[in-house]
Every structure is written in structure tokens, then in C-alpha cells.
Design a protein around this motif. Structure first.
Motif, PDB file in Angstrom:
ATOM      1  N   GLY A   1       0.817  -1.210   0.000  1.00 33.82           N
ATOM      2  CA  GLY A   1       0.000   0.000   0.000  1.00 33.82           C
ATOM      3  C   GLY A   1       0.847   1.254   0.000  1.00 33.82           C
ATOM      4  O   GLY A   1       1.990   1.252   0.475  1.00 33.82           O
ATOM      5  N   ALA A   2       0.270   2.327  -0.566  1.00 37.06           N
ATOM      6  CA  ALA A   2       0.933   3.627  -0.590  1.00 37.06           C
ATOM      7  C   ALA A   2      -0.084   4.707  -0.234  1.00 37.06           C
ATOM      8  O   ALA A   2      -1.227   4.670  -0.687  1.00 37.06           O
ATOM      9  CB  ALA A   2       1.537   3.901  -1.961  1.00 37.06           C
ATOM     10  N   ILE A   3       0.333   5.644   0.579  1.00 42.72           N
ATOM     11  CA  ILE A   3      -0.498   6.777   0.988  1.00 42.72           C
ATOM     12  C   ILE A   3       0.288   8.047   0.702  1.00 42.72           C
ATOM     13  O   ILE A   3       1.377   8.249   1.266  1.00 42.72           O
ATOM     14  CB  ILE A   3      -0.872   6.690   2.480  1.00 42.72           C
ATOM     15  CG1 ILE A   3      -1.756   5.467   2.741  1.00 42.72           C
ATOM     16  CG2 ILE A   3      -1.564   7.971   2.936  1.00 42.72           C
ATOM     17  CD1 ILE A   3      -2.031   5.200   4.208  1.00 42.72           C
ATOM     18  N   ASN A   4      -0.254   8.887  -0.168  1.00 45.34           N
ATOM     19  CA  ASN A   4       0.433  10.118  -0.560  1.00 45.34           C
ATOM     20  C   ASN A   4      -0.276  11.331   0.020  1.00 45.34           C
ATOM     21  O   ASN A   4      -1.346  11.724  -0.445  1.00 45.34           O
ATOM     22  CB  ASN A   4       0.477  10.220  -2.095  1.00 45.34           C
ATOM     23  CG  ASN A   4       1.156  11.501  -2.561  1.00 45.34           C
ATOM     24  OD1 ASN A   4       1.937  12.103  -1.828  1.00 45.34           O
ATOM     25  ND2 ASN A   4       0.862  11.922  -3.778  1.00 45.34           N
TER      26      ASN A   4
ATOM     27  N   PHE B   1      -0.316  14.663  -0.285  1.00 48.48           N
ATOM     28  CA  PHE B   1       0.239  15.623  -1.238  1.00 48.48           C
ATOM     29  C   PHE B   1       0.231  17.042  -0.698  1.00 48.48           C
ATOM     30  O   PHE B   1       0.861  17.933  -1.275  1.00 48.48           O
ATOM     31  CB  PHE B   1      -0.507  15.542  -2.582  1.00 48.48           C
ATOM     32  CG  PHE B   1      -1.999  15.703  -2.503  1.00 48.48           C
ATOM     33  CD1 PHE B   1      -2.580  16.955  -2.556  1.00 48.48           C
ATOM     34  CD2 PHE B   1      -2.818  14.588  -2.388  1.00 48.48           C
ATOM     35  CE1 PHE B   1      -3.954  17.100  -2.492  1.00 48.48           C
ATOM     36  CE2 PHE B   1      -4.204  14.727  -2.328  1.00 48.48           C
ATOM     37  CZ  PHE B   1      -4.770  15.991  -2.377  1.00 48.48           C
ATOM     38  N   THR B   2      -0.438  17.287   0.427  1.00 49.07           N
ATOM     39  CA  THR B   2      -0.393  18.623   1.039  1.00 49.07           C
ATOM     40  C   THR B   2       0.902  18.840   1.801  1.00 49.07           C
ATOM     41  O   THR B   2       1.279  19.983   2.071  1.00 49.07           O
ATOM     42  CB  THR B   2      -1.589  18.850   1.986  1.00 49.07           C
ATOM     43  OG1 THR B   2      -1.474  17.978   3.122  1.00 49.07           O
ATOM     44  CG2 THR B   2      -2.908  18.600   1.277  1.00 49.07           C
ATOM     45  N   ARG B   3       1.566  17.768   2.171  1.00 54.04           N
ATOM     46  CA  ARG B   3       2.838  17.869   2.895  1.00 54.04           C
ATOM     47  C   ARG B   3       4.010  17.308   2.104  1.00 54.04           C
ATOM     48  O   ARG B   3       5.154  17.362   2.570  1.00 54.04           O
ATOM     49  CB  ARG B   3       2.751  17.119   4.236  1.00 54.04           C
ATOM     50  CG  ARG B   3       1.834  17.738   5.264  1.00 54.04           C
ATOM     51  CD  ARG B   3       1.900  16.945   6.554  1.00 54.04           C
ATOM     52  NE  ARG B   3       1.133  17.561   7.622  1.00 54.04           N
ATOM     53  CZ  ARG B   3      -0.167  17.345   7.830  1.00 54.04           C
ATOM     54  NH1 ARG B   3      -0.832  16.519   7.028  1.00 54.04           N
ATOM     55  NH2 ARG B   3      -0.798  17.940   8.813  1.00 54.04           N
ATOM     56  N   GLY B   4       3.738  16.740   0.950  1.00 52.73           N
ATOM     57  CA  GLY B   4       4.806  16.121   0.176  1.00 52.73           C
ATOM     58  C   GLY B   4       5.364  14.886   0.841  1.00 52.73           C
ATOM     59  O   GLY B   4       6.577  14.631   0.804  1.00 52.73           O
ATOM     60  N   GLU B   5       4.466  14.075   1.441  1.00 54.70           N
ATOM     61  CA  GLU B   5       4.894  12.868   2.148  1.00 54.70           C
ATOM     62  C   GLU B   5       4.228  11.634   1.535  1.00 54.70           C
ATOM     63  O   GLU B   5       3.007  11.509   1.542  1.00 54.70           O
ATOM     64  CB  GLU B   5       4.548  12.962   3.630  1.00 54.70           C
ATOM     65  CG  GLU B   5       5.331  14.066   4.344  1.00 54.70           C
ATOM     66  CD  GLU B   5       5.075  14.115   5.830  1.00 54.70           C
ATOM     67  OE1 GLU B   5       5.907  14.701   6.553  1.00 54.70           O
ATOM     68  OE2 GLU B   5       4.046  13.578   6.291  1.00 54.70           O
ATOM     69  N   LEU B   6       5.039  10.742   1.020  1.00 53.61           N
ATOM     70  CA  LEU B   6       4.558   9.505   0.412  1.00 53.61           C
ATOM     71  C   LEU B   6       5.018   8.323   1.257  1.00 53.61           C
ATOM     72  O   LEU B   6       6.209   8.022   1.340  1.00 53.61           O
ATOM     73  CB  LEU B   6       5.089   9.363  -1.018  1.00 53.61           C
ATOM     74  CG  LEU B   6       4.758   8.070  -1.764  1.00 53.61           C
ATOM     75  CD1 LEU B   6       3.252   7.907  -1.926  1.00 53.61           C
ATOM     76  CD2 LEU B   6       5.446   8.034  -3.124  1.00 53.61           C
TER      77      LEU B   6
END
Length: 267
Positions: free
Chosen positions: A128-131, A133-138
Motif C-alpha cells: 500500500g501507498a499513501i500520498n 500531497f499537502t505535505r509532500g509525504e509519500l
């Protein structure tokens, strides 16, 4: 992203050597979908009933993700367009995606919005991947794989005692707000040092897996909200308890507890 990079699992059981390739797919799709959402300035409300809100961006983000995953030939279940829910009760592989987790945050410009992409086999998390995008954290992970943040391996430093632990929780749109239920909920929180809500189930699980928090509890949400988080918790070495609630017409409605250890579960 080129379709030539995509392939199906070999046979009914994925080999350990195959997992990194599928995690790469999940991560790249979550990243691309987040980049796309970051560029959108005008957010369009399709419905605003009760405690829920649906945006056209939810719909279009899921269409984008499905298009990116289509070359894998693996079925997709998504929050907006559904899918074959029976896959969750089978021995088959499927993608399960939340195109925007934290939709209301996204609408109001509140940080803490993510795209969640997971591969599961029945009820078993694979990768699984959780992005965010408001913090630039993947965040990315899966059983037998390291937990990573933006490609670098991380390890959680969880609290040792519940009296020092942070609990993540939330009130999904289907929450039972009866006095009895709320009283029980409040009583279950009192043994924790702090309680936090971020407006995204997927991010709450990512923060527990990464050690920013120590436990997460929520009920009457859906499998796509937590599927990627289950894989992150596998990588982190934490504990999860997922219950399908058996609600008629809502086969993927679940409750979940995820924590550094079972001693941090609220019940």
C-alpha cells in the motif's frame, strides 16, 4: 508511466520478489494522482448532504487512478465507482483505492489530504501507498518490506506505555451520535495521553505506522479508507484488528483498531 512495467502476480500466491514491483506501482500511481490534485484550484461540490461532502474531484481522481492501474489487469474497487465487493471475501487479488481521503479538508484547504492505493488478496493486505500531497509525504510498505517515507526507510518510535500514547480517531459520516455510544467512546479515550483527529483515516494509520502516533480507532468507515494503512502497519510491525460489520448493502463497512501493540487497543 509505461504499461510495460505492469504485470500480474504469478499464480494465486505472490512471491516475495514480486512485492516491490507492485509497491512501486501503488506508489507511482498515488504520487501521480496527488500531483494532479495539487494543481486543481477550483473544487466542485457534487453533493453536500448531512455530514458528508462529495466533490467532482473525487470522481475524476478515481477515474485517473483506474486508468493508471488498468494495464495491470487486476480488478479495482474504489470509493466513487465501487467494484466487486465479493473480492474482499475471496482469495483473489484486487486494487482498492481512495481517490481523495480527507475530502472536506481538500475542499476547505486544510492540510492533511491524501491518495490511498493498496493491493489486497481477500482480507490480506499485500502492499500500500499513501500520498499526503499537502505535505509532500509519500508512505509505502507491505508485509516483509520496509516502511518508507519518500523512499527512505523509517522505523516507528512508539510510546512504551498507554499513559504516554497518542490516539488517532475520527467521526466518519455514518457515526452513531447516540448518547450511549458517545459516552462509551469518551470513556475509552481517557487512558491515553492525547487524542488527535486529522480528518483522514488513511493518514491517521500512516501516522501510527510511522510513529507520530501510537494507536488508531474508528468505526463505520470503509475498507478503502484503511486498506493501504494495513500494509503500512505490516511493515512497521504493529497490530491491527479489522472487523467487517455486516451492514446490509454496505459489505465493505468496517471498524478498525491499529496500534503499536494490542495493549493499546481501547477494548
Amino acid at each position: 508511466m509505461r504499461a510495460a512495467h505492469f504485470f500480474k502476480p504469478k499464480g494465486n500466491d505472490m512471491e516475495a520478489s514480486e512485492k516491490p514491483a507492485f509497491l512501486k506501482i501503488a506508489s507511482s500511481v498515488a504520487k501521480a494522482a496527488g500531483d494532479r490534485l495539487s494543481a486543481i484550484r477550483d473544487r466542485r461540490v457534487n453533493s453536500d448532504a448531512g455530514n458528508d461532502v462529495k466533490l467532482q474531484e473525487d470522481v475524476e481522481s478515481e477515474m485517473f487512478i483506474r486508468e493508471k492501474l488498468e494495464p495491470t489487469g487486476i480488478p479495482v474497487i474504489g470509493e466513487e465507482n465501487g467494484g466487486d465487493a465479493s473480492l474482499a471475501f475471496s482469495d483473489s487479488y484486487y486494487w482498492i483505492v481512495d481517490p481523495i481521503d480527507g475530502t472536506y479538508n481538500y475542499l476547505r484547504g486544510i492540510p492533511g489530504v491524501c491518495v490511498s492505493v493498496a493491493l489486497m488478496k481477500g482480507r490480506k493486505p499485500i502492499v500500500g501507498a499513501i500520498n499526503d500531497f499537502t505535505r509532500g509525504e509519500l508512505y509505502a510498505g507491505g508485509a516483509g518490506l520496509p516502511l518508507s517515507l519518500n523512499g527512505s526507510e523509517i522505523r516507528p518510535a512508539w510510546a512504551r506505555e498507554i499513559s504516554q500514547a497518542v490516539l488517532m480517531t475520527g467521526f466518519p459520516s455514518a457515526t452513531d451520535y447516540s448518547e450511549k455510544n458517545l459516552r462509551h467512546f469518551i470513556m475509552s479515550l481517557q487512558k491515553f495521553k492525547k487524542v488527535r483527529m486529522c480528518g483522514s483515516a488513511a493518514l491517521a494509520m500512516a501516522w501510527v505506522a510511522s510513529g507520530r502516533a501510537d494507536a488508531y480507532k474508528e468505526s463505520r468507515l470503509y475498507l478503502w479508507d484503511v486498506a493501504a494503512g494495513l500494509s503500512l502497519m505490516e511493515s512497521a510491525g504493529g497490530e491491527c484488528e479489522l472487523e467487517f460489520l455486516g451492514i446490509e448493502g454496505k459489505p465493505l463497512c468496517v471498524s478498525i483498531q491499529a496500534a503499536a501493540g494490542r495493549e493499546f487497543f481501547t477494548e
